[in-house]
Motif scaffolding. Structure first.
Motif, PDB file in Angstrom:
ATOM      1  N   VAL A  61       0.847  -1.201   0.000  1.00 46.17           N
ATOM      2  CA  VAL A  61       0.000   0.000   0.000  1.00 46.17           C
ATOM      3  C   VAL A  61       0.883   1.253   0.000  1.00 46.17           C
ATOM      4  N   GLU A  62       1.881   1.256   0.879  1.00 42.79           N
ATOM      5  CA  GLU A  62       2.749   2.432   1.006  1.00 42.79           C
ATOM      6  C   GLU A  62       3.553   2.659  -0.281  1.00 42.79           C
ATOM      7  N   GLU A  63       4.061   1.573  -0.840  1.00 37.25           N
ATOM      8  CA  GLU A  63       4.857   1.693  -2.068  1.00 37.25           C
ATOM      9  C   GLU A  63       4.011   2.221  -3.227  1.00 37.25           C
ATOM     10  N   ASP A  76      14.910   3.586  -3.299  1.00 37.54           N
ATOM     11  CA  ASP A  76      15.700   3.458  -2.060  1.00 37.54           C
ATOM     12  C   ASP A  76      14.799   3.019  -0.914  1.00 37.54           C
ATOM     13  N   HIS A  77      13.623   3.614  -0.870  1.00 38.99           N
ATOM     14  CA  HIS A  77      12.675   3.298   0.202  1.00 38.99           C
ATOM     15  C   HIS A  77      12.208   1.837   0.073  1.00 38.99           C
ATOM     16  N   LYS A  78      11.923   1.440  -1.150  1.00 40.16           N
ATOM     17  CA  LYS A  78      11.465   0.068  -1.387  1.00 40.16           C
ATOM     18  C   LYS A  78      12.566  -0.929  -0.992  1.00 40.16           C
ATOM     19  N   LEU A  80      14.657  -0.658   1.427  1.00 40.04           N
ATOM     20  CA  LEU A  80      14.591  -0.819   2.894  1.00 40.04           C
ATOM     21  C   LEU A  80      13.420  -1.730   3.270  1.00 40.04           C
ATOM     22  N   HIS A  81      12.306  -1.570   2.572  1.00 39.84           N
ATOM     23  CA  HIS A  81      11.164  -2.457   2.807  1.00 39.84           C
ATOM     24  C   HIS A  81      11.539  -3.897   2.464  1.00 39.84           C
ATOM     25  N   ASP A  82      12.252  -4.081   1.348  1.00 42.54           N
ATOM     26  CA  ASP A  82      12.628  -5.438   0.913  1.00 42.54           C
ATOM     27  C   ASP A  82      13.466  -6.140   1.980  1.00 42.54           C
ATOM     28  N   GLN A 116      12.051   4.054  14.027  1.00 42.23           N
ATOM     29  CA  GLN A 116      13.040   4.798  13.254  1.00 42.23           C
ATOM     30  C   GLN A 116      12.573   4.977  11.808  1.00 42.23           C
ATOM     31  N   HIS A 117      11.996   3.917  11.260  1.00 35.58           N
ATOM     32  CA  HIS A 117      11.530   3.977   9.870  1.00 35.58           C
ATOM     33  C   HIS A 117      10.420   5.020   9.712  1.00 35.58           C
ATOM     34  N   ILE A 118       9.469   4.993  10.626  1.00 41.52           N
ATOM     35  CA  ILE A 118       8.358   5.951  10.541  1.00 41.52           C
ATOM     36  C   ILE A 118       8.859   7.376  10.763  1.00 41.52           C
ATOM     37  N   VAL A 121      12.325   7.737   7.808  1.00 43.63           N
ATOM     38  CA  VAL A 121      12.276   7.326   6.398  1.00 43.63           C
ATOM     39  C   VAL A 121      10.915   7.680   5.792  1.00 43.63           C
ATOM     40  N   ASP A 122       9.840   7.254   6.465  1.00 41.26           N
ATOM     41  CA  ASP A 122       8.505   7.568   5.942  1.00 41.26           C
ATOM     42  C   ASP A 122       8.279   9.087   5.902  1.00 41.26           C
ATOM     43  N   ARG A 123       8.823   9.778   6.892  1.00 42.63           N
ATOM     44  CA  ARG A 123       8.638  11.233   6.975  1.00 42.63           C
ATOM     45  C   ARG A 123       9.009  11.938   5.665  1.00 42.63           C
TER      46      ARG A 123
HETATM   47 FE   LIG Z   1       8.091   2.826   4.658  1.00 43.71          FE
END
Ligand SMILES: [Fe+2]
Length: 134
Positions: A61-63, A76-78, A80-82, A116-118, A121-123
């Motif tokens: 959903v986020e991606e 880059d974000h994906k 980190l999710h992977d 940390q991610h929220i 990174v999400d920010r």
């Molecule tokens: Fe994320």
């Protein structure tokens, strides 16, 4: 006391993402409680399965939201999710094999990774997603 207290600092302002993040925080708190109360391997395993499933649907959903908004650091974000998807899959495999030891260390890792991610990174995608970036 909950392992992770939800605070306004964790909010992105994107409704669907905040709701899913709250659900994930609640699952990590449940996992922590199950481990602390020795609620039994079965309860812990059930929560790990649910967490694995929910992490994966949430990341999709986020991606999709980031990609649709044209977020420039999407790949880059994906990545980190992977990495995290793989980590949670290993956790699920350990649960299947009955090898979930050191639950304290596992829940501390999950707490650290998510907060940390929220927070950091999400920010970064918020402005792009909310359409405030020029
Ligand atoms: Fe994320």
């Amino acid at each position: 006391m909950a392992l992770i207290e939800w605070t306004a600092a964790l909010e992105t302002g994107i409704k669907v993402i905040d709701e899913e993040h709250k659900e994930l925080v609640s699952m990590i708190n449940d996992l922590h409680s199950a481990g602390a109360s020795k609620a039994g391997a079965e309860e812990t395993r059930r929560i790990v399965y649910e967490l694995d499933r929910y992490v994966k649907t949430h990341f999709v959903v986020e991606e999709e939201i980031m990609r649709t908004a044209g977020y420039d650091k999407y790949l880059d974000h994906k990545a980190l999710h992977d990495e995290f998807r793989a980590r949670v899959s290993r956790l699920k495999q350990d649960a299947e094999a009955g090898e979930l030891e050191m639950m304290g260390a596992i829940t501390q890792f999950l707490k650290r990774w998510f907060t940390q991610h929220i927070l950091y990174v999400d920010r970064d995608y918020i402005e792009t997603v909310l359409g405030k970036k020029k």
